[in-house]
Scaffold this motif. Structure first.
Motif, PDB file in Angstrom:
ATOM      1  N   GLN A  10      -0.726  -6.307  12.239  1.00  0.00           N
ATOM      2  CA  GLN A  10       0.833  -7.114  11.216  1.00  0.00           C
ATOM      3  C   GLN A  10       0.896  -6.241   9.687  1.00  0.00           C
ATOM      4  O   GLN A  10       1.686  -7.135   8.712  1.00  0.00           O
ATOM      5  CB  GLN A  10      -0.446  -8.998  10.054  1.00  0.00           C
ATOM      6  N   THR A  11       0.822  -4.902   9.204  1.00  0.00           N
ATOM      7  CA  THR A  11       0.952  -4.360   8.908  1.00  0.00           C
ATOM      8  C   THR A  11       2.542  -4.036   8.770  1.00  0.00           C
ATOM      9  O   THR A  11       2.754  -3.558  10.080  1.00  0.00           O
ATOM     10  CB  THR A  11       0.166  -3.027   8.590  1.00  0.00           C
ATOM     11  N   ILE A  12       3.532  -3.669   7.403  1.00  0.00           N
ATOM     12  CA  ILE A  12       4.607  -3.393   8.373  1.00  0.00           C
ATOM     13  C   ILE A  12       5.227  -1.931   7.944  1.00  0.00           C
ATOM     14  O   ILE A  12       4.842  -1.842   6.272  1.00  0.00           O
ATOM     15  CB  ILE A  12       4.964  -4.053   7.859  1.00  0.00           C
ATOM     16  N   ARG A  13       5.721  -0.692   8.298  1.00  0.00           N
ATOM     17  CA  ARG A  13       5.803   0.298   7.629  1.00  0.00           C
ATOM     18  C   ARG A  13       6.922   0.372   6.397  1.00  0.00           C
ATOM     19  O   ARG A  13       7.457  -0.430   7.599  1.00  0.00           O
ATOM     20  CB  ARG A  13       5.469   1.221   8.688  1.00  0.00           C
ATOM     21  N   ILE A  14       7.184   0.809   5.819  1.00  0.00           N
ATOM     22  CA  ILE A  14       8.377   1.262   5.314  1.00  0.00           C
ATOM     23  C   ILE A  14       8.946   1.910   5.790  1.00  0.00           C
ATOM     24  O   ILE A  14       8.692   3.296   5.948  1.00  0.00           O
ATOM     25  CB  ILE A  14       8.691   0.901   3.590  1.00  0.00           C
ATOM     26  N   ASP A  15      10.179   1.834   6.097  1.00  0.00           N
ATOM     27  CA  ASP A  15      11.343   2.844   6.616  1.00  0.00           C
ATOM     28  C   ASP A  15      11.912   3.867   5.352  1.00  0.00           C
ATOM     29  O   ASP A  15      11.868   3.784   4.495  1.00  0.00           O
ATOM     30  CB  ASP A  15      12.119   2.832   7.081  1.00  0.00           C
ATOM     31  N   SER A  23       3.458   0.698   2.836  1.00  0.00           N
ATOM     32  CA  SER A  23       3.453  -0.500   3.699  1.00  0.00           C
ATOM     33  C   SER A  23       3.133  -1.444   3.487  1.00  0.00           C
ATOM     34  O   SER A  23       2.657  -2.123   1.595  1.00  0.00           O
ATOM     35  CB  SER A  23       2.180   0.241   5.337  1.00  0.00           C
ATOM     36  N   TYR A  24       3.412  -2.904   3.908  1.00  0.00           N
ATOM     37  CA  TYR A  24       3.292  -4.189   3.406  1.00  0.00           C
ATOM     38  C   TYR A  24       2.599  -5.286   4.424  1.00  0.00           C
ATOM     39  O   TYR A  24       3.176  -4.647   5.629  1.00  0.00           O
ATOM     40  CB  TYR A  24       4.418  -4.614   2.552  1.00  0.00           C
ATOM     41  N   ARG A  25       2.226  -6.363   3.520  1.00  0.00           N
ATOM     42  CA  ARG A  25       1.458  -7.546   4.820  1.00  0.00           C
ATOM     43  C   ARG A  25       1.431  -8.747   3.636  1.00  0.00           C
ATOM     44  O   ARG A  25       1.759  -8.207   2.764  1.00  0.00           O
ATOM     45  CB  ARG A  25       0.470  -6.811   5.844  1.00  0.00           C
ATOM     46  N   SER A  66       0.970  -1.465  -0.103  1.00  0.00           N
ATOM     47  CA  SER A  66       0.108  -0.038   0.295  1.00  0.00           C
ATOM     48  C   SER A  66       0.929   0.863  -0.284  1.00  0.00           C
ATOM     49  O   SER A  66       2.180   1.631   0.562  1.00  0.00           O
ATOM     50  CB  SER A  66      -1.012  -0.021   1.284  1.00  0.00           C
ATOM     51  N   ILE A  67       0.027   2.017  -0.687  1.00  0.00           N
ATOM     52  CA  ILE A  67       0.709   3.302  -0.500  1.00  0.00           C
ATOM     53  C   ILE A  67      -0.077   4.261  -0.623  1.00  0.00           C
ATOM     54  O   ILE A  67      -1.266   4.706  -1.226  1.00  0.00           O
ATOM     55  CB  ILE A  67       1.598   3.865  -1.878  1.00  0.00           C
ATOM     56  N   VAL A  68       0.152   5.313  -0.015  1.00  0.00           N
ATOM     57  CA  VAL A  68      -1.006   6.137   1.219  1.00  0.00           C
ATOM     58  C   VAL A  68      -0.349   7.745   0.888  1.00  0.00           C
ATOM     59  O   VAL A  68       0.510   7.877   1.403  1.00  0.00           O
ATOM     60  CB  VAL A  68      -0.753   5.692   2.552  1.00  0.00           C
ATOM     61  N   GLU A 114       9.019   2.771  -5.079  1.00  0.00           N
ATOM     62  CA  GLU A 114      10.848   2.015  -5.196  1.00  0.00           C
ATOM     63  C   GLU A 114      11.226   2.265  -4.280  1.00  0.00           C
ATOM     64  O   GLU A 114      11.381   0.841  -3.681  1.00  0.00           O
ATOM     65  CB  GLU A 114      11.319   3.555  -5.525  1.00  0.00           C
ATOM     66  N   ALA A 115      10.487   2.462  -2.717  1.00  0.00           N
ATOM     67  CA  ALA A 115      10.576   1.394  -1.365  1.00  0.00           C
ATOM     68  C   ALA A 115      10.364   0.825  -1.120  1.00  0.00           C
ATOM     69  O   ALA A 115      10.300  -0.239  -0.980  1.00  0.00           O
ATOM     70  CB  ALA A 115       9.992   2.960  -0.567  1.00  0.00           C
ATOM     71  N   CYS A 116       8.848   0.813  -1.897  1.00  0.00           N
ATOM     72  CA  CYS A 116       8.485  -1.024  -1.839  1.00  0.00           C
ATOM     73  C   CYS A 116       8.834  -2.079  -3.109  1.00  0.00           C
ATOM     74  O   CYS A 116       9.226  -3.216  -2.182  1.00  0.00           O
ATOM     75  CB  CYS A 116       6.397  -0.980  -2.582  1.00  0.00           C
TER      76      CYS A 116
END
Length: 116
Positions: free
Chosen positions: A86-91, A75-77, A51-53, A103-105
């Motif tokens: 259970q969602t992990i935010r991308i730093d 973020s992703y899960r 997901s991108i918000v 690109e971060a994803c």
């Protein structure tokens, strides 16, 4: 297989399902007025939901709050996991463009794939 994001912002128009809350049953963008300006993209790739918000912020936020929240975050899960815990935010976010969040994803996916 390529990670392809699709805008799903209209899903934010769902209703708030929180029995006992004063806003229960109201559309999310009515219960949370600024939500109408939030945009959401999702992709399913490699067994994960990505997901991108885009969070535009609100006028009364301080400069620190704006720096922390305004922009694109990602973020992703695992597919099938529905709990926000259970969602992990991308730093690294928020980023100033969708392309940087995307690109971060992709970078995170490459790291997950190379670790397994």
């Amino acid at each position: 297989m390529t990670m392809r994001f699709e805008e799903v912002s209209e899903r934010l128009g769902a209703t708030l399902d929180y029995p006992g809350n004063k806003d229960h049953g109201k559309p999310l963008n009515v219960a949370i007025p600024n939500l109408g300006n939030v945009r959401l993209w999702q992709a399913v790739h490699g067994g994960y939901s990505w997901s991108i918000v885009y969070e535009p912020g609100v006028e009364h936020w301080s400069d620190d709050e704006k720096a922390k929240f305004v922009g694109y975050s990602a973020s992703y899960r695992l597919v099938g996991h529905t709990s926000s815990s259970q969602t992990i935010r991308i730093d690294g976010g928020p980023w100033d463009s969708f392309a940087k969040a995307e690109e971060a994803c992709k970078r995170t996916w490459r790291q997950i794939r190379s670790a397994s």
